[in-house]
Design a protein around this motif. Structure first.
Motif, PDB file in Angstrom:
ATOM      1  N   PRO A  48       0.916  -1.054   0.057  1.00  0.00           N
ATOM      2  CA  PRO A  48       0.097   0.098  -0.031  1.00  0.00           C
ATOM      3  C   PRO A  48       0.780   1.183   0.092  1.00  0.00           C
ATOM      4  O   PRO A  48       0.511   2.355  -0.553  1.00  0.00           O
ATOM      5  CB  PRO A  48      -0.818  -0.125   1.354  1.00  0.00           C
ATOM      6  N   ASN A  49       1.889   1.212   0.505  1.00  0.00           N
ATOM      7  CA  ASN A  49       2.905   2.295   0.885  1.00  0.00           C
ATOM      8  C   ASN A  49       4.298   2.126   0.155  1.00  0.00           C
ATOM      9  O   ASN A  49       5.168   1.765   0.975  1.00  0.00           O
ATOM     10  CB  ASN A  49       2.803   2.945   2.296  1.00  0.00           C
ATOM     11  N   PRO A  50       4.425   2.189  -1.117  1.00  0.00           N
ATOM     12  CA  PRO A  50       5.680   1.853  -1.851  1.00  0.00           C
ATOM     13  C   PRO A  50       6.697   2.662  -1.433  1.00  0.00           C
ATOM     14  O   PRO A  50       6.514   3.746  -1.158  1.00  0.00           O
ATOM     15  CB  PRO A  50       5.401   1.653  -3.142  1.00  0.00           C
ATOM     16  N   LYS A  51       7.966   1.940  -1.142  1.00  0.00           N
ATOM     17  CA  LYS A  51       8.944   3.121  -1.163  1.00  0.00           C
ATOM     18  C   LYS A  51       9.432   3.453  -2.529  1.00  0.00           C
ATOM     19  O   LYS A  51       8.979   2.842  -3.552  1.00  0.00           O
ATOM     20  CB  LYS A  51      10.258   2.155  -0.705  1.00  0.00           C
ATOM     21  N   PRO A  52      10.229   4.735  -2.588  1.00  0.00           N
ATOM     22  CA  PRO A  52      10.438   5.195  -3.814  1.00  0.00           C
ATOM     23  C   PRO A  52      11.360   4.232  -4.588  1.00  0.00           C
ATOM     24  O   PRO A  52      12.307   3.620  -4.055  1.00  0.00           O
ATOM     25  CB  PRO A  52      10.975   6.541  -3.476  1.00  0.00           C
ATOM     26  N   LEU A  53      11.384   4.135  -5.931  1.00  0.00           N
ATOM     27  CA  LEU A  53      11.839   3.315  -6.763  1.00  0.00           C
ATOM     28  C   LEU A  53      13.389   3.469  -6.663  1.00  0.00           C
ATOM     29  O   LEU A  53      14.371   2.685  -6.789  1.00  0.00           O
ATOM     30  CB  LEU A  53      11.761   3.422  -8.065  1.00  0.00           C
ATOM     31  N   GLU A  54      13.893   4.968  -6.139  1.00  0.00           N
ATOM     32  CA  GLU A  54      15.314   5.129  -6.062  1.00  0.00           C
ATOM     33  C   GLU A  54      15.899   4.335  -5.180  1.00  0.00           C
ATOM     34  O   GLU A  54      17.285   4.098  -5.371  1.00  0.00           O
ATOM     35  CB  GLU A  54      15.443   6.544  -5.778  1.00  0.00           C
ATOM     36  N   GLU A  55      15.176   3.952  -4.181  1.00  0.00           N
ATOM     37  CA  GLU A  55      15.775   3.283  -2.923  1.00  0.00           C
ATOM     38  C   GLU A  55      16.394   1.724  -3.590  1.00  0.00           C
ATOM     39  O   GLU A  55      17.476   1.335  -2.753  1.00  0.00           O
ATOM     40  CB  GLU A  55      14.719   2.983  -1.687  1.00  0.00           C
ATOM     41  N   PHE A  56      15.754   1.190  -4.350  1.00  0.00           N
ATOM     42  CA  PHE A  56      15.933   0.049  -4.960  1.00  0.00           C
ATOM     43  C   PHE A  56      17.187   0.009  -5.945  1.00  0.00           C
ATOM     44  O   PHE A  56      18.340  -0.732  -5.973  1.00  0.00           O
ATOM     45  CB  PHE A  56      14.759  -0.658  -5.686  1.00  0.00           C
ATOM     46  N   LEU A  57      17.109   1.186  -6.669  1.00  0.00           N
ATOM     47  CA  LEU A  57      18.203   1.497  -7.813  1.00  0.00           C
ATOM     48  C   LEU A  57      19.698   1.761  -7.106  1.00  0.00           C
ATOM     49  O   LEU A  57      20.685   1.521  -7.511  1.00  0.00           O
ATOM     50  CB  LEU A  57      17.996   2.779  -8.531  1.00  0.00           C
ATOM     51  N   LYS A  58      19.472   2.642  -5.929  1.00  0.00           N
ATOM     52  CA  LYS A  58      20.863   3.092  -5.271  1.00  0.00           C
ATOM     53  C   LYS A  58      21.652   2.156  -4.699  1.00  0.00           C
ATOM     54  O   LYS A  58      22.935   2.430  -4.627  1.00  0.00           O
ATOM     55  CB  LYS A  58      20.562   4.118  -4.452  1.00  0.00           C
ATOM     56  N   VAL A  59      21.159   1.005  -4.379  1.00  0.00           N
ATOM     57  CA  VAL A  59      21.911   0.024  -3.499  1.00  0.00           C
ATOM     58  C   VAL A  59      22.678  -0.820  -4.685  1.00  0.00           C
ATOM     59  O   VAL A  59      23.654  -1.500  -4.439  1.00  0.00           O
ATOM     60  CB  VAL A  59      21.331  -0.901  -2.575  1.00  0.00           C
ATOM     61  N   GLN A  60      22.468  -0.778  -5.984  1.00  0.00           N
ATOM     62  CA  GLN A  60      23.184  -1.627  -6.995  1.00  0.00           C
ATOM     63  C   GLN A  60      23.688  -0.865  -8.005  1.00  0.00           C
ATOM     64  O   GLN A  60      23.145   0.264  -8.521  1.00  0.00           O
ATOM     65  CB  GLN A  60      21.981  -2.348  -7.809  1.00  0.00           C
ATOM     66  N   ARG A  61      24.955  -1.058  -8.263  1.00  0.00           N
ATOM     67  CA  ARG A  61      25.907  -0.349  -9.216  1.00  0.00           C
ATOM     68  C   ARG A  61      25.423  -0.217 -10.711  1.00  0.00           C
ATOM     69  O   ARG A  61      25.596   0.491 -11.474  1.00  0.00           O
ATOM     70  CB  ARG A  61      27.212  -0.397  -9.048  1.00  0.00           C
ATOM     71  N   ARG A  62      24.807  -1.558 -11.079  1.00  0.00           N
ATOM     72  CA  ARG A  62      24.439  -1.559 -12.367  1.00  0.00           C
ATOM     73  C   ARG A  62      23.091  -0.320 -12.772  1.00  0.00           C
ATOM     74  O   ARG A  62      23.050  -0.155 -13.867  1.00  0.00           O
ATOM     75  CB  ARG A  62      23.632  -2.845 -12.397  1.00  0.00           C
ATOM     76  N   LEU A  63      22.302   0.205 -11.618  1.00  0.00           N
ATOM     77  CA  LEU A  63      21.567   0.848 -12.099  1.00  0.00           C
ATOM     78  C   LEU A  63      21.419   1.965 -11.283  1.00  0.00           C
ATOM     79  O   LEU A  63      20.630   3.195 -11.768  1.00  0.00           O
ATOM     80  CB  LEU A  63      20.111   0.374 -11.332  1.00  0.00           C
ATOM     81  N   SER A  64      22.450   2.480 -10.291  1.00  0.00           N
ATOM     82  CA  SER A  64      22.694   3.547  -9.480  1.00  0.00           C
ATOM     83  C   SER A  64      22.753   4.757 -10.551  1.00  0.00           C
ATOM     84  O   SER A  64      22.629   5.822 -10.119  1.00  0.00           O
ATOM     85  CB  SER A  64      23.809   3.512  -8.461  1.00  0.00           C
ATOM     86  N   HIS A  65      23.489   4.582 -11.608  1.00  0.00           N
ATOM     87  CA  HIS A  65      23.731   5.635 -12.742  1.00  0.00           C
ATOM     88  C   HIS A  65      22.332   6.521 -13.225  1.00  0.00           C
ATOM     89  O   HIS A  65      22.456   7.613 -13.694  1.00  0.00           O
ATOM     90  CB  HIS A  65      24.488   5.543 -13.829  1.00  0.00           C
ATOM     91  N   LEU A  66      21.134   5.736 -12.960  1.00  0.00           N
ATOM     92  CA  LEU A  66      20.003   6.489 -13.426  1.00  0.00           C
ATOM     93  C   LEU A  66      19.505   7.557 -12.247  1.00  0.00           C
ATOM     94  O   LEU A  66      18.914   8.348 -12.796  1.00  0.00           O
ATOM     95  CB  LEU A  66      18.880   5.305 -13.442  1.00  0.00           C
ATOM     96  N   LEU A  67      20.057   7.491 -11.215  1.00  0.00           N
ATOM     97  CA  LEU A  67      19.903   8.776 -10.433  1.00  0.00           C
ATOM     98  C   LEU A  67      20.570   9.882 -10.748  1.00  0.00           C
ATOM     99  O   LEU A  67      20.254  10.971  -9.993  1.00  0.00           O
ATOM    100  CB  LEU A  67      20.297   8.182  -8.940  1.00  0.00           C
TER     101      LEU A  67
END
Lengths: 90, 311
Positions: free
Chosen positions: B262-281
């Motif tokens: 019901p209260n999702p965390k922002p997608l950024e939290e999932f992205l920032k812990v992985q270097r394959r996706l953190s550049h999207l920030l």
């Protein structure tokens, strides 16, 4: 009719289940998990998340590590609800 | 309520079908998922495995980690072999009154999304009684992190690197669940090893059907997603909590979200812990991030509407 000669290729069949126990992956480890038995409540959450499995339930319900196989990933320490497992240098 | 529903971890203790000493990396997500699935499975069990990380790490010849009959095949035909085994055992049990077996086929995302999809489609269409498990680490990790149909938009792999011309993969992830559901099979579900109770009960439910079933499980990869080995379960949990990996099941065509967020965390939290996706920030990649967010939100809204239809 000529009898059909069957040959088995060398290799291909492993007839001892679970034989990777001969190989001690514990030598890969650079950090070691240590459990504080006063804090351990025996919930086994570390055990369900262990990829090896290298966590054993003791007779009193608490946990112990099988250092022969533990690769020291640290998932148990991060997921422990009571923070009973700490990671120390080898 | 499901017959034989698993409620506590202690019910599973001692049911391990894999031995320690396998050569998977420390903190391997695939092995956690496979271990939980095998513990939950009914016995006797036969496991079929396509070429994948799982096959390479589980059977360094002449050793094997499996404590149950296991067969390895080519990259593309795990589903074909599983259907052959099922058909043969069905005849044997009819002729000689043998005990019925349970069959699980494992494939990685490369062996399911790309290479094995026609074999999978055929096996689902013929209606063999088996579970196909796709453990999804979102790239060809075994051969060194090449992009696959399962890689999400913007993810850096060795064949879709981050540079000046492209920023990671330029296409969205394939929605394999929809392809599988289109076969009108009795049971299909997504799962995550971080939500182990949900996962093990989905395995039990899949085995209660007399037909093919499919389980799509996320398997975070420390080497390919670039995070610390201790964070595997944390990353899997974040994927669920940010709605990136919705946990749902499709039972005879009826959609149901099994873990509402019901209260999702922002997608950024999932992205920032992985270097394959953190550049999207980074600010220059805001457009790609928006596109990925739109994909995640659209899929969630669609699932919500579908599950509301059948509520």
């Amino acid at each position: 009719m000529a009898s059909v000669k069957t040959t088995t290729l060398p290799g291909g069949i492993i007839n001892r289940p679970g034989s990777t126990i001969d190989y001690k992956t514990g030598t890969w480890r650079v950090k070691r998990p240590v459990v504080n038995l006063d804090k351990c409540i025996g919930c086994l959450i570390c055990w369900i998340y262990c990829p090896e499995p290298a966590i054993i339930k003791r007779d009193d319900g608490k946990i112990d590590f099988d250092y022969d196989y533990c690769k020291g990933c640290g998932i148990c320490s991060l997921e422990c609800p009571t923070k009973a497992i700490r990671i120390v240098e080898e | 309520m499901l017959v034989g529903e698993i409620k506590t971890i202690k019910e599973l203790y001692g049911l391990d079908l894999i031995a320690p000493g396998h050569r998977a990396c420390a903190g391997c997500g695939a092995l956690i998922a496979v271990r939980q699935i095998l513990m939950a499975s009914k016995r006797p069990l036969i496991v079929v495995s396509a070429t994948s990380c799982l096959e390479v790490t589980s059977t360094p010849y002449p050793q094997t980690m499996w404590k149950t009959p296991w067969v390895h095949l080519l990259f593309e035909n795990a589903a074909t072999a599983a259907s052959g085994i099922e058909a043969a055992l069905k005849v044997l049990s009819r002729k000689y009154n043998r005990q019925e077996h349970y069959i699980i086929a494992f494939g990685g995302d490369g062996g399911t999304f790309d290479i094995g999809i026609q074999a999978l489609s055929g096996a689902l269409e013929r209606g063999h009684r088996f579970i196909y498990v796709c453990y999804d680490n979102e790239a060809y990790m075994n051969t060194g992190i090449q992009r696959s149909g399962a890689t999400p938009l913007g993810a850096a792999t060795t064949t879709s690197p981050v540079g000046t011309k492209i920023v990671g993969k330029t296409q969205q992830k394939k929605d394999l669940m929809e392809i599988v559901v289109a076969h009108r099979i009795p049971y299909a579900a997504t799962a995550s090893p971080s939500h182990w109770k949900d996962l093990v009960n989905k395995v039990r439910k899949a085995q209660s059907y007399d037909g093919p079933s499919f389980i799509h499980v996320i398997a975070p990869c420390t080497r390919g997603w670039y995070f610390d080995t201790s964070e595997t379960i944390k990353v899997a949990r974040l994927a669920v909590e940010t709605r990136y990996w919705p946990l749902y099941e499709v039972e005879n065509g009826r959609y149901r979200i099994t873990h509402p967020v019901p209260n999702p965390k922002p997608l950024e939290e999932f992205l920032k812990v992985q270097r394959r996706l953190s550049h999207l920030l980074l600010p220059e990649n805001a457009e790609i991030l928006e596109s990925l967010k739109a994909y995640v939100n659209e899929r969630w809204e669609r699932l919500q509407k579908l599950s509301a239809c059948f509520a």
